[in-house]
Design a protein around this motif. Structure first.
Motif, PDB file in Angstrom:
ATOM      1  N   TRP A   1       0.892  -1.293  -0.165  1.00  0.00           N
ATOM      2  CA  TRP A   1      -0.261  -0.077   0.290  1.00  0.00           C
ATOM      3  C   TRP A   1       0.781   1.474   0.007  1.00  0.00           C
ATOM      4  CZ3 TRP A   1      -0.959   4.071   3.266  1.00  0.00           C
ATOM      5  CH2 TRP A   1      -2.000   4.664   2.901  1.00  0.00           C
TER       6      TRP A   1
ATOM      7  N   GLU B   1     -13.252   8.438  -7.883  1.00  0.00           N
ATOM      8  CA  GLU B   1     -13.569   8.019  -6.508  1.00  0.00           C
ATOM      9  C   GLU B   1     -12.413   7.862  -5.659  1.00  0.00           C
ATOM     10  OE1 GLU B   1     -14.777   3.770  -8.169  1.00  0.00           O
ATOM     11  OE2 GLU B   1     -15.172   5.693  -9.151  1.00  0.00           O
TER      12      GLU B   1
ATOM     13  N   LEU C   1      -9.204   8.480  -3.528  1.00  0.00           N
ATOM     14  CA  LEU C   1      -8.683   9.868  -2.849  1.00  0.00           C
ATOM     15  C   LEU C   1      -7.223  10.136  -3.532  1.00  0.00           C
ATOM     16  CD1 LEU C   1      -8.953   8.685   0.889  1.00  0.00           C
ATOM     17  CD2 LEU C   1     -10.428  10.544  -0.377  1.00  0.00           C
TER      18      LEU C   1
ATOM     19  N   ALA D   1      -4.558  13.219   0.133  1.00  0.00           N
ATOM     20  CA  ALA D   1      -5.572  12.804   1.297  1.00  0.00           C
ATOM     21  C   ALA D   1      -5.222  11.591   1.825  1.00  0.00           C
ATOM     22  CB  ALA D   1      -6.771  12.649   0.442  1.00  0.00           C
ATOM     23  N   LEU D   2      -4.687  10.578   1.003  1.00  0.00           N
ATOM     24  CA  LEU D   2      -4.258   9.279   1.600  1.00  0.00           C
ATOM     25  C   LEU D   2      -2.971   9.603   2.888  1.00  0.00           C
ATOM     26  CD1 LEU D   2      -4.291   6.935  -1.438  1.00  0.00           C
ATOM     27  CD2 LEU D   2      -5.856   7.117   0.454  1.00  0.00           C
TER      28      LEU D   2
ATOM     29  N   GLU E   1      -2.522  12.181   4.044  1.00  0.00           N
ATOM     30  CA  GLU E   1      -3.183  12.707   5.247  1.00  0.00           C
ATOM     31  C   GLU E   1      -3.822  11.743   6.271  1.00  0.00           C
ATOM     32  OE1 GLU E   1      -6.685  16.161   6.216  1.00  0.00           O
ATOM     33  OE2 GLU E   1      -5.537  15.975   4.153  1.00  0.00           O
ATOM     34  N   ALA E   2      -4.430  10.950   5.629  1.00  0.00           N
ATOM     35  CA  ALA E   2      -5.473   9.723   6.516  1.00  0.00           C
ATOM     36  C   ALA E   2      -4.203   9.077   7.217  1.00  0.00           C
ATOM     37  CB  ALA E   2      -6.079   8.877   5.675  1.00  0.00           C
ATOM     38  N   LEU E   3      -3.244   8.821   6.646  1.00  0.00           N
ATOM     39  CA  LEU E   3      -2.164   7.902   7.217  1.00  0.00           C
ATOM     40  C   LEU E   3      -1.483   8.779   8.533  1.00  0.00           C
ATOM     41  CD1 LEU E   3      -0.266   5.579   7.430  1.00  0.00           C
ATOM     42  CD2 LEU E   3       1.285   6.195   5.804  1.00  0.00           C
TER      43      LEU E   3
END
Lengths: 272, 204, 204
Positions: free
Chosen positions: A82, A102, A104, A108-109, A111-113
């Motif tokens: 990943w 659809e 990210l 954004a990914l 940021e999520a991590l």
């Protein structure tokens, strides 16, 4: 969210060399924990951490672990795959014709991590703070010898008349079965019938090598008055006859349903 | 020497509270290395005064110090809570036998029930106020008999003990039904009647 | 109505002192038949003030009241304590996550930690009396949630969950969000679906 500078006893010492990190491999609580340790190694605020750099470190780490043939759990490899994907997304600018509406963005990914890392770090930190609080039995104490509050439970017994009566009924019922003596039944046993049948078949007149046919019922005693004894005699006689037929000592014949059953003795060489 | 009297009092208080048994002054001295026995004793007296008239008191039992609840409160602290309870089967049966066969001795009760009666059973029934000891039977050993009480009658709504339904009534009410297993034997209708009823008649 | 305030205080004091575990106001009310909850609470606050600064303090841990030695005396008391076996890091983190994020499902815990929760972890925490199952979440699968107990508050000397260290900061930093990380970024996608969340799905 600062680092653990003020908590040197943190579970993983900071600024570990990659080799030292590898040595501790088995103590990581999953890939996120490992990422967090790597992030701490960057010695910057997690808010400013470079996810790209982190992804590279992680991939590097996994490669080294592979070289050392360390057993790598599947979720570490999934994370590696990943992160490789994330890395590519971060490096390659998103093109317009990408069908990734659809999906990210890499940012954004990342940021999520980063959020996940911050959240886990926060939890690891408060877990330590929690256990630094005064604890019962270590820093504060309850009364050493408690005498307990004396609450006397006084029961109000519940029972109604039905309970009394059915209890008495239960006793009477028990006694009934306790005092019951089975009646002795007059029955003819199979052994008895077998013996009788053998004895009487031997006395039948002969017709050639075999005896003549005789009705099975004619072997029952004539003086039977008790219905139960009669029934048991018939049953035992029949069972015995079948047993003898099985052994090849007799032939049995019945001309139709509910017709009389006939029996004859077969003469066999090995008899007598 | 006590350097900080207030702190020493606090420590002493916490120590006695947390200890799992009453402490002697000698035990306490371990916590106060530079304080002599007399000074600790002095502190204890101050502490005892602090608790004077409170719900908790500091007591000295032959040199053993501990916190206790004030003795005058012990009665109020002990509470009675009424709880509904169902009588055990053994108690129920014993009650029924006493009601039907009174006056009846414990040995007779056991004989009828076919099992020994635990000590607790008659205690519980006595506590419930439904049975009481009657006269002693004038037989060897003079065993105590048990009888039912007026409380029994009123609780179960009976005018007199003779109002209890007899065996025949119980039977017709289905309370003496035989075990189903017996009825599965063929011809039991004719065959078992005499046997069964013999047993039960002999009881009355 | 409290008739004799001083006597009520004494009784309350003795009661909490004598009880072998922390008492709730509801428990105490049994001893004060004509006193309402608010009045008992009032008495408790007075009592707590009385012990302010003493070696023993009256503490309220999530509505459970008990006397405890003052925490600042910890070092001086230096009681010999059997050292409980230390909780594993996984258990400590799980406890922290439950305490700060409650009510929280096992899947959420796993998501925050990024790793499956070993069988023993929640068992150990439940056995220690610090966490317990809460209500089921009304979402598909109705997963069980976990919450902290009054025993947890009592062990760590907390009056309520809002007293947890740093909880306000975490909240304002948005770090007490139990959702999977991806859902916390504006556009939700398929982050961690393969790894982290698989583990959690299989659990429910």
């Amino acid at each position: 969210m600062g680092f653990q500078e003020d908590k040197p006893q943190s579970h993983i010492p900071e600024a570990l060399s990659p080799d030292a990190l590898l040595l501790k491999f088995e103590s990581y609580e999953g890939p996120i924990d490992l990422l967090l340790t790597l992030a701490r190694d960057q010695k910057v605020d997690l808010a400013k951490i470079s996810i790209l750099a982190l992804a590279e470190q992680y991939l590097d780490f996994i490669d080294k672990a592979k070289d050392l043939r360390l057993e790598i759990a599947a979720d570490y490899l999934v994370m590696a795959a990943w992160l490789a994907y994330l890395k590519s997304k971060l490096l390659v600018p998103q093109s317009d014709d990408d069908d990734a509406e659809e999906e990210l963005s890499g940012e954004a990914l990342a940021e999520a991590l980063a959020f996940q890392l911050k959240r886990l770090e926060a939890m690891q930190k408060v877990a330590e703070q929690l256990f630094d609080l005064p604890q019962l039995g270590r820093d504060m104490f309850a009364r050493g010898a408690s005498d307990g509050l004396d609450v006397t439970i006084s029961p109000q017994w519940q029972a109604d008349l039905y309970d009394v009566l059915s209890a008495y009924g239960a006793i009477a019922r028990r006694q009934e079965s306790a005092n019951y003596k089975p009646k002795e039944w007059k029955l003819m046993s199979t052994d008895e019938a077998y013996e009788r049948l053998c004895d009487m078949l031997g006395k039948l007149p002969r017709k050639g090598q075999d005896s003549v046919w005789a009705m099975l019922d004619s072997f029952t005693p004539d003086d039977l008055k008790d219905a139960l004894l009669t029934k048991s005699t018939r049953a035992s006689m029949f069972t015995s006859a079948l047993e003898m037929a099985k052994q090849g000592d007799v032939d049995i014949r019945q001309d139709g349903l509910f017709k009389p059953v006939y029996i004859r003795q077969k003469d066999r060489d090995d008899r007598e | 020497m006590i350097e900080n009297r207030q702190e020493s009092l606090r420590l002493l208080e916490a120590m006695i509270f947390a200890a799992d048994k009453p402490l002697q002054v000698g035990d306490m001295m371990q916590w106060f290395p530079n304080v002599d026995e007399g000074e600790i004793f002095e502190l204890l007296k101050t502490l005892r005064q602090d608790y004077d008239g409170r719900g908790i008191t500091l007591v000295d039992n032959g040199g053993y110090w501990s916190f206790r609840t004030a003795t005058d409160l012990s009665e109020q602290l002990n509470m009675e809570v009424e709880v509904d309870r169902k009588l055990s089967r053994a108690a129920m049966e014993t009650l029924a036998i006493i009601a039907y066969h009174q006056p009846v001795t414990r040995a007779e009760i056991e004989n009828i029930r076919g099992v020994a009666t635990g000590r607790g059973t008659l205690d519980i029934l006595t506590e419930s106020g439904w049975v009481k000891p009657g006269r002693r039977r004038e037989t060897p050993g003079r065993p105590l008999t048990w009888v039912s009480t007026s409380g029994f009658l009123s609780h179960f709504g009976l005018e007199s003990i003779t109002d209890l339904p007899g065996i025949d009534d119980l039977k017709s009410a289905g309370l003496l039904d035989r075990r189903p297993a017996v009825q599965t034997v063929p011809l039991s209708g004719e065959l078992f009647d005499e046997g069964g009823e013999d047993a039960q008649d002999s009881d009355e």
